[in-house]
Design a protein around this motif. Sequence first.
Motif, PDB file in Angstrom:
ATOM      1  N   THR A  81      36.703  41.569  45.740  1.00 23.71           N
ATOM      2  CA  THR A  81      38.265  41.180  44.916  1.00 23.71           C
ATOM      3  C   THR A  81      38.079  39.989  44.347  1.00 23.71           C
ATOM      4  OG1 THR A  81      38.737  42.243  46.868  1.00 23.71           O
ATOM      5  CG2 THR A  81      40.409  41.307  45.332  1.00 23.71           C
ATOM      6  N   LYS A 120      35.843  39.624  41.228  1.00 25.63           N
ATOM      7  CA  LYS A 120      36.329  40.342  40.126  1.00 25.63           C
ATOM      8  C   LYS A 120      37.584  39.152  39.503  1.00 25.63           C
ATOM      9  CE  LYS A 120      38.672  44.635  38.460  1.00 25.63           C
ATOM     10  NZ  LYS A 120      38.756  43.884  37.234  1.00 25.63           N
ATOM     11  N   SER A 121      38.260  38.777  40.322  1.00 24.85           N
ATOM     12  CA  SER A 121      39.286  37.773  39.865  1.00 24.85           C
ATOM     13  C   SER A 121      38.710  36.624  39.101  1.00 24.85           C
ATOM     14  CB  SER A 121      40.227  37.282  40.999  1.00 24.85           C
ATOM     15  OG  SER A 121      40.700  38.066  41.734  1.00 24.85           O
ATOM     16  N   GLU A 149      34.606  43.503  51.031  1.00 29.13           N
ATOM     17  CA  GLU A 149      36.043  43.947  50.141  1.00 29.13           C
ATOM     18  C   GLU A 149      36.395  42.577  49.577  1.00 29.13           C
ATOM     19  OE1 GLU A 149      36.849  46.529  49.047  1.00 29.13           O
ATOM     20  OE2 GLU A 149      38.580  45.834  48.077  1.00 29.13           O
TER      21      GLU A 149
END
Length: 350
Positions: free
Chosen positions: A17, A20-21, A13
């Motif tokens: 994240t 994506k950031s 996970e």
Amino acid sequence: MTQVIELEQQLIEFERTASKSLADANAHAQIEAIRQEFLGQKGALTGILRALSQIEKEDRPRIGQLANKVKENLEALYLERKTFLDQQELERKLQTEKIDVTLPGRAKKLGHIHPLTQTLNEIEQIFLSMGFTPMLGPEVETEYYNFDALNFPPDHPSRDEQDTFYTNIDRAGPAVVLRCHTSSVQVRTMETCAPPIRAIFPGRVYRNEEINARKFPMFHQVEGLLVDRDVTFGQLKGTLNHFIRLYFGKPLKTRFRPDFFPFTEPSAELDSECPFCNGSGCRTCGNKGWLELLGCGTVDPNVLKGLNIDPEIWNGFAFGMGVERLAMLKYGVTDIRHFYNNDVRFLEQF
Ligand code: DAH
């Protein structure tokens, strides 16, 4: 076991994240902040890995490897994004800072050596080739060096304020003047150097003159001095004839006319055949066919004696020329003021 699975999921996970950031970030500051936030020493990954101590020993390597893999992936993504942003920045710069290289350039104007300096250098060079050493002295001089030591009697007319600039320097002893010839440096040289001497004295000199086409209150001279045993007037003639041949670039007839200077005996004025008309008469020589070039002579024994050089052993010759005059004659300049007006239309011709 559940702890292990939880940790694995947390890591996956976490990677999602962070990726994506990074993918969404649009500035260098942003990706740096993201890197700190997720991968920095106090970042999220460190936080997750703290839980490693709570799981079974045999599970640790697997989770450890996974964590490393995640870290590597994110570092790679970070670099990729950074390269992309760098490229973007470069393109933007190339767009905004674009210059039109087809515009014609603006040429820098090159200055060049002033014609008087050129002439001075040329004269010096010729005498250097004959073994004369240039010597310099002060332009503000005492009357002793400018006149007394050169055998000028106390009432000599050139001491007059109409000819010589006196300073208002108030002191005991001889008055302080602006030197009116570089003969003062001849004195200084004989005072400090034991003969034999072979030197020239280039420099500025000052005379209280009305300014006109031929006269200027400041001008340049090159004087020369040779002191040795058995020096002859013939050697003086040979030296100056050689100088004239090199300076004007061709052999010219010369003549020595008797003249008078307090510091030389006998003294002469040297004329050369006019190099422009070869002696037949023209505007430069005022139809005389001859040009007055310089003064010269055999050093007066009184001058030597005054400077503790024994005239029974040593004798010598001296000469002195005006640099402006020589430049005017060589280049056909008809007004001395051209040298000082700083008019580039004149200066650029040299
Ligand atoms: N001092 C002289 C002048 O200023 C020039 C000169 C003449 C210098 C004869 C000399 C010399 O050394 O021997 O007009």
